[in-house]
Structures are given as structure tokens and as C-alpha cells.
Design a protein around this motif. Structure first.
Motif, PDB file in Angstrom:
ATOM      1  N   THR A 147       0.797  -1.227   0.000  1.00  0.00           N
ATOM      2  CA  THR A 147       0.000   0.000   0.000  1.00  0.00           C
ATOM      3  C   THR A 147       0.830   1.278   0.000  1.00  0.00           C
ATOM      4  O   THR A 147       0.261   2.360  -0.112  1.00  0.00           O
ATOM      5  CB  THR A 147      -0.928   0.027   1.226  1.00  0.00           C
ATOM      6  N   PRO A 150       0.328   3.890  -3.339  1.00  0.00           N
ATOM      7  CA  PRO A 150      -0.905   4.685  -3.348  1.00  0.00           C
ATOM      8  C   PRO A 150      -1.058   5.550  -2.097  1.00  0.00           C
ATOM      9  O   PRO A 150      -1.601   6.656  -2.166  1.00  0.00           O
ATOM     10  CB  PRO A 150      -2.020   3.645  -3.423  1.00  0.00           C
ATOM     11  N   LEU A 151      -0.551   5.045  -0.974  1.00  0.00           N
ATOM     12  CA  LEU A 151      -0.625   5.832   0.261  1.00  0.00           C
ATOM     13  C   LEU A 151       0.174   7.123   0.114  1.00  0.00           C
ATOM     14  O   LEU A 151      -0.245   8.195   0.578  1.00  0.00           O
ATOM     15  CB  LEU A 151      -0.082   4.987   1.426  1.00  0.00           C
ATOM     16  N   LEU A 154      -1.832   9.499  -1.957  1.00  0.00           N
ATOM     17  CA  LEU A 154      -2.918  10.029  -1.133  1.00  0.00           C
ATOM     18  C   LEU A 154      -2.414  11.107  -0.172  1.00  0.00           C
ATOM     19  O   LEU A 154      -2.956  12.214  -0.103  1.00  0.00           O
ATOM     20  CB  LEU A 154      -3.556   8.872  -0.343  1.00  0.00           C
ATOM     21  N   PRO A 170      -1.888   6.756   9.243  1.00  0.00           N
ATOM     22  CA  PRO A 170      -2.124   5.451   8.614  1.00  0.00           C
ATOM     23  C   PRO A 170      -2.024   4.277   9.586  1.00  0.00           C
ATOM     24  O   PRO A 170      -2.561   3.214   9.318  1.00  0.00           O
ATOM     25  CB  PRO A 170      -1.011   5.356   7.553  1.00  0.00           C
ATOM     26  N   TRP A 236       7.641   3.127   5.535  1.00  0.00           N
ATOM     27  CA  TRP A 236       6.738   4.262   5.373  1.00  0.00           C
ATOM     28  C   TRP A 236       7.377   5.596   5.786  1.00  0.00           C
ATOM     29  O   TRP A 236       7.315   6.565   5.020  1.00  0.00           O
ATOM     30  CB  TRP A 236       5.403   4.011   6.096  1.00  0.00           C
TER      31      TRP A 236
ATOM     32  N   PHE B  47      -7.158   5.149   4.858  1.00  0.00           N
ATOM     33  CA  PHE B  47      -5.740   4.770   4.812  1.00  0.00           C
ATOM     34  C   PHE B  47      -5.503   3.289   4.537  1.00  0.00           C
ATOM     35  O   PHE B  47      -4.355   2.861   4.465  1.00  0.00           O
ATOM     36  CB  PHE B  47      -5.038   5.177   6.108  1.00  0.00           C
ATOM     37  N   PRO B  51      -6.231   2.887  -0.346  1.00  0.00           N
ATOM     38  CA  PRO B  51      -4.961   2.513  -0.975  1.00  0.00           C
ATOM     39  C   PRO B  51      -4.958   1.108  -1.589  1.00  0.00           C
ATOM     40  O   PRO B  51      -4.358   0.909  -2.648  1.00  0.00           O
ATOM     41  CB  PRO B  51      -3.945   2.584   0.178  1.00  0.00           C
ATOM     42  N   ALA B  54      -6.767   1.598  -4.752  1.00  0.00           N
ATOM     43  CA  ALA B  54      -5.996   2.470  -5.634  1.00  0.00           C
ATOM     44  C   ALA B  54      -4.769   1.751  -6.184  1.00  0.00           C
ATOM     45  O   ALA B  54      -4.346   2.005  -7.313  1.00  0.00           O
ATOM     46  CB  ALA B  54      -5.570   3.728  -4.878  1.00  0.00           C
ATOM     47  N   SER B  55      -4.217   0.835  -5.395  1.00  0.00           N
ATOM     48  CA  SER B  55      -3.046   0.097  -5.830  1.00  0.00           C
ATOM     49  C   SER B  55      -3.377  -0.730  -7.072  1.00  0.00           C
ATOM     50  O   SER B  55      -2.602  -0.770  -8.031  1.00  0.00           O
ATOM     51  CB  SER B  55      -2.589  -0.810  -4.677  1.00  0.00           C
ATOM     52  N   TYR B 286       5.275   4.877 -10.891  1.00  0.00           N
ATOM     53  CA  TYR B 286       4.294   4.438  -9.892  1.00  0.00           C
ATOM     54  C   TYR B 286       3.467   3.251 -10.384  1.00  0.00           C
ATOM     55  O   TYR B 286       3.158   2.346  -9.621  1.00  0.00           O
ATOM     56  CB  TYR B 286       3.361   5.592  -9.509  1.00  0.00           C
TER      57      TYR B 286
END
Lengths: 300, 315
Positions: A147, A150-151, A154, A170, A236, B47, B51, B54-55, B286
Motif C-alpha cells: 500500500t 498509493p498511500l 494520497l 495510517p 513508510w 488509509f 490505498p 488504488a493500488s 508508480y
């Protein structure tokens, strides 16, 4: 694994945990087999703790002594220069503070939120309960490696890059914590909660006055595990923070150790000691609770 | 899931509060429950769920770092990212390295952990809690920190490992810069750090095996090996499964070790899938990075599934 001798018949004043060893027991416990077994374990123990002891010992040696061959076991010339360099030149107090702030906030928030939703899932029949539980369980095994991209997108669009919020938020939604709390709260007798409700206590009062005190050990276990996870977290924070004043300790050490300080072992070992020692102290103080918590989690 | 009945235990008592209509009370409790669940659920949706979704979306787009502020204005490219990933020699090498790492480190971790747990459970240990604490201590350490320490221990000229090997006449290799020895070095670190975790869980599992089973086995004349195979291992299966799954998930994502110790080198010999995902992310690719993440996720799911098949309790 040989035959277990019959328990001695005449020991009434046995200690709480183990029955007093009989004579045969004692012979077994100090016989050649025991000697061999404990010797093997001792070798393992040295291998297990040796690197950590070596880290601390070497961190107080001057750089020259660190590079000496053969290495000195006990520092000949004890110095704190590595630590002073770390704290004066390299902004480690700031990194330390960042790590503490993030770990404390994550721990308090994640434990509280997990306990709240765990209580609702375990003890209240409400519409959507089953769906919510299944959704949380489905993400139990989703790792951070999946994740983080995308995190990052975001968090960037929320303008939270380089903030504590990015490092904390998160981790407040921890599926494992919910799983653990629900598991423990299922064991709270319904009669206790019903009694509180009959007495006129609202749901929130019941939760804070009855449920939370009942789950003390589970809260402590989850709190310790969350703190450890946050303190040691790396991927992270590495991604979410780009300005040096927001680094946490592992990020700072990793970047220094792969940058221009890559062979300054004294400095790096002092940095490693600063990260590891507080956690080791916490662990030693709370070891019974931590190990039991881990063991019961595995069994459940 | 234990479903509770909603009937109050005290009915028709003197309490007037209990007179409220059932439906109103149910609704009120529903609100309260969602009140408890709300903080978590909002954060969880934003969170975690977002994601994860979205991934998958990103994996099918050509999203790059430049699209950071407009993540929806990207092109769908079908399976291109997945094709790019699996045909890229660098990714293939990283995947091979990851299989190597998991394939060696996981059995080694479980084997040593089981051995230590069995020794600690034998009733012959002198300071059991000292050993337990000592073996568990590395588990609480930061991987970054201990990777730095191990880089120092494995230093070829004045490192402790080669010094100790020198005592017994072995000329130790240049661990981290030798393509053959770099991966075993990382495995050594991983096993050293993680054995304690499995050991503690396995020890608790061993202690849960009823003593009379061992006595019965002894009466039947079973030796230690037979007892271990026929009593201990079958009863320990669920615990072994849990340890194997946890270790598998963690090891498939190994990242800090190569990041700190080798930067994936020498010659890509310690590059891992997770490290490759991070690198592609760093290059601003990405979409590709998300596709690689999904491949890793699938690998994790498959490994866990296989472990369940292999280690599930046999009836």
C-alpha cells in the motif's frame, strides 16, 4: 525426552510454579545430558546476545580502536565521542524526539480505536457488524509493501508529506489490533455489561468504566506491540518524510549508513545503540508480559 | 462469531428504564456501536481500503511521479506494467533472490526455533527464563539498527565474525561484497533476529501438549525420536502453521537488510522484490511499482495457502 519420574509424594511445601525436585530429578538436572543441553543453549545465548553486546562495547571505542585487528573485547580507551558527535553534529535529539512523538501517538490512538471498535464487534449487535468485521479481517494480511505507493499519492494530495500526521494517521487503523481486542472482549461476561446497563450506565460509560478495566492485560500487550512496531518502522517513514528535521531514528540511521558516513563505524554503532537500547530496556522490564502476550496471540 | 441475543436479562423488574420499546433501544445501541466504530472505520477506509483499491487501479495505468497531483488523469495500459515487470531481468533476479531468501531463511528459522523450544521444554534447563529472554531480545530490535551492527560484524578485515572464524583456522570471506556470500549474510541476520519470535510461540505450544501423552508414549516404548514425530509434531501443527505463515509473510517482504547492508548488490545478488518496488517508486514509475506490489501480494497469498494445505491439522 525420557520417562518423567513420578512426582515426589512427600513435598507439601512445594513452590508455586514447579514441584520441588526429587533426588532423581536433581540428578537428571545436573547429569551429563543436562550439562550438554545447557552448554548448547549457552552457545546459542552468546550468539543471540553477542552482537548486541558487541554493538554497545564498540560504540564507546574511538574509531581507531574499532578498526584494530585483532579487536579488543573490552574498550581500552572508553570515549563518548561517538555519542557527542551524534547529538551535536547530527541532530539526533530531533530524530529521537520524532520517534518518541510518533510512537506514543500511534500507540495511544491505535489501542484506543482498536478497543472501541473491538468492543462494538464483540459485544453489540448492530447493523453492518458482520460486514465490517469481514472487511477488517480481509485486510489483516495486507502488508505495507503493497500500500505504500498509493498511500504516498494520497498523503501527497492531502498535503501531509513531511508532517507528523503522515507518520501517525495510517497506523491508527490497525486490523491486527481490532482482531486482538475483539478476541479478548468476547471473553467479558455479558452479565457484567447487562448489569451496568440495567444500572442506567450508557454504552460509553459502560465501555470506559467496565470494559476497559477488564481488558487491561490485552490493552497492555497491544500497546507494547504497537509501540515496538512504530519505533522500528522504516519503509513508510522513509517514503513519507523528505526533510531531514522530520526523520525518525531508523530513517536517519539508514540514510547516514548508506551515505557519506558509510564506514564511520563508531558513529553508526552509537546510532544503532541509541535506537536499540531504549527498546531493550523496555523489553527487559516488561519481558514477562511481552513474551506471554506473543505466546497467547500465537495460540489464539 | 458468537452472536448474542439482544434480550435483556432482567425483564419486568422494578426498573422503569427496561420498559422502553425494544426497537428504539436497538436503534439506540446501533448508534452507540457505530459511534465506537467510527474513528477506526473512517481512518480504515481512507488509509487502508482506499490505498488497496488504488493500488490495483494504479497497476493498470501509466502513472508516474509527474502525475502525483492529478492521479486520475492517467492512461489505462492494460497489463503492460505486469508484462514489463515479469520480463525485466532485474525483476526476475529480484524474484529469484526473494525465493532464495524465503526458501532458506524460513525453514532455518523454524527449525532452530523448534530445536530451542524443545530444549527449553525438556525440564533440564537451568535458567529457562534467562534463555527465553536472551533468545527473544533480538526480536525487539530495529532491523535497520541491527543491519548496521551486522555490517560491522561481517567486515572482512576487523569484523568479529571473521576474527572468530580465524581462531579455528578458517579464512572468512568478504561477506557482503562477494556475490556468493552476500545473500547468506542477509539470511544469517534474518534468522538471528527472528528465531526468538517463533521459539516463544512454539514453546507455548509445547507446554500445551498434555504430559500424559508423553507418559503413554513412553509406556508404549517409544524413543525420543518416535515420540517427537508421533506426539509432538502432530499436536504442534497449528502452532507451526502460524509461525510459518508469519515468517513467510515477513520474509517475502525483506527490504531493510539489503537497503542497509548491500544496497541490493553485489551485482544485484541481494536485490529483493520489495527493494525493487521501492526503487521503481523512487524512479517515479508508480504504475510499474504498483504492479510489482500486486505480484508480491499474490505471492504472499499463494505461500500462505500452500502452508495451510501442507500444515493443516490432519484428522
Amino acid at each position: 525426552m525420557t520417562t518423567t519420574p513420578l512426582p515426589p509424594a512427600t513435598t507439601s511445601a512445594a513452590p508455586a510454579e514447579l514441584p520441588a525436585p526429587s533426588r532423581g530429578d536433581r540428578r537428571r538436572r545436573f547429569g551429563p545430558r543436562a550439562l550438554l543441553l545447557n552448554g548448547a543453549l549457552l552457545v546459542g545465548l552468546v550468539a543471540s546476545l553477542g552482537p548486541l553486546v558487541w554493538m554497545v562495547l564498540s560504540s564507546v571505542k574511538p574509531e581507531g580502536e574499532i578498526r584494530q585487528f585483532p579487536p579488543t573485547l573490552v574498550p581500552q580507551d572508553v570515549t563518548l565521542e561517538n555519542y557527542t558527535a551524534l547529538f551535536d553534529r547530527m541532530n539526533f535529539p530531533q530524530f529521537f524526539l520524532n520517534s518518541v512523538i510518533v510512537a506514543l501517538a500511534v500507540t495511544v490512538g491505535a489501542v484506543l480505536f482498536s478497543a472501541m471498535v473491538g468492543y462494538a464487534l464483540a459485544k453489540i449487535d448492530f447493523p453492518g457488524r458482520k460486514a465490517l468485521f469481514l472487511l477488517i479481517m480481509a485486510t489483516l494480511m495486507v502488508p505495507g509493501t503493497i500500500t505504500f505507493v498509493p498511500l504516498f499519492v494520497l498523503v501527497a494530495n492531502l498535503d501531509l508529506i513531511n508532517t507528523y500526521a503522515a507518520l501517525i494517521l495510517p497506523f491508527l487503523a490497525a486490523p491486527f489490533g481490532v482482531f486482538l481486542m475483539r478476541q479478548f472482549m468476547l471473553d467479558i461476561p455479558d452479565e457484567l455489561l447487562d448489569a451496568a446497563r440495567v444500572d442506567g450506565a450508557g454504552e460509553f460509560r459502560t465501555f470506559f468504566r467496565i470494559v476497559l478495566p477488564q481488558t487491561g492485560p490485552a490493552l497492555a500487550t497491544l500497546g507494547i506491540l504497537t509501540f515496538l512496531g512504530s519505533w522500528n518502522n522504516f519503509l513508510w517513514p522513509l517514503v513519507a518524510v523528505q526533510s531531514a528535521d522530520m526523520y525518525t531514528l531508523p530513517v536517519a540511521l539508514a540514510l547516514y549508513s548508506t551515505g557519506q558516513n558509510t564506514v564511520q563505524y563508531g558513529l553508526l554503532l552509537a546510532g544503532a545503540t541509541v535506537i536499540v537500547t531504549p527498546i531493550l530496556v523496555v523489553f527487559l522490564v516488561l519481558q514477562r508480559r511481552i513474551i506471554q502476550g506473543i505466546a497467547t496471540t500465537g495460540i489464539k | 462469531m458468537a452472536l448474542r441475543t439482544d434480550a435483556p436479562p432482567v425483564t419486568g423488574g422494578p426498573a422503569t428504564r427496561g420498559r422502553r420499546p425494544e426497537s428504539a433501544r436497538r436503534r439506540r445501541r446501533g448508534y452507540a456501536a457505530w459511534g465506537f466504530a467510527l474513528p477506526f472505520t473512517v481512518l480504515f477506509a481512507v488509509f487502508m481500503i482506499l490505498p488497496v483499491g488504488a493500488s490495483l487501479y494504479m497497476a493498470f495505468t501509466d502513472m508516474r511521479g509527474a502525475d502525483l497531483r492529478s492521479p486520475l488523469a492517467v492512461n489505462f495500459v492494460g497489463l503492460d506494467n505486469f508484462v514489463t515487470a515479469v520480463t525485466d531481468p532485474q525483476f526476475q533476479q529480484a524474484a529469484g533472490n526473494t525465493v532464495y531468501f524465503v526458501g532458506v531463511a524460513m525453514p532455518l528459522t523454524l527449525g532452530i526455533a523448534l530445536l530451542l523450544a524443545a530444549l527449553l521444554n525438556s525440564g533440564l534447563t537451568w535458567f529457562r527464563s534467562v534463555f527465553r529472554v536472551g533468545f527473544y531480545a533480538p526480536v525487539v530490535t530495529s532491523i535497520v539498527a541491527v543491519a548496521v551492527v551486522w555490517r560491522f560484524l561481517l567486515q572482512p578485515d576487523f569484523g568479529l565474525v571473521n576474527t572468530v572464524l580465524g581462531f579455528v583456522g578458517i579464512d572468512g570471506p568478504d561477506w557482503l561484497t562477494d556475490p556468493t556470500w552476500a545473500m547468506p549474510s542477509l539470511i544469517m541476520l534474518a534468522v538471528w533476529r527472528n528465531v526468538g519470535f517463533s521459539m516463544v510461540i512454539l514453546l507455548a505450544g509445547l507446554q500445551g501438549i498434555p504430559k500424559d501423552l508423553y507418559e503413554a508414549a513412553a509406556l508404549d516404548g517409544a524413543g525420543p525420536v518416535r515420540t517427537f514425530r508421533s506426539v509432538t509434531v502432530p499436536l504442534l501443527r497449528p502452532t507451526l502453521l502460524f509461525c510459518a505463515v508469519m515468517a513467510g509473510i515477513a520474509y517475502l517482504q525483506f527490504f531493510e537488510e539489503p537497503f542497509v547492508m548491500t544496497q541490493g548488490g553485489p551485482l544485484g545478488a541481494t536485490n529483493s522484490v520489495a527493494y525493487e518496488i521501492y526503487n521503481q517508486f523512487g524512479f517515479g514509475d508508480y504504475g510499474l511499482s504498483a504492479a510489482m506490489s500486486y505480484l508480491l501480494f499474490v505471492a504472499i497469498a499463494i505461500l500462505s495457502f500452500l502452508q495451510f494445505r501442507l500444515l493443516r491439522p490432519k484428522n
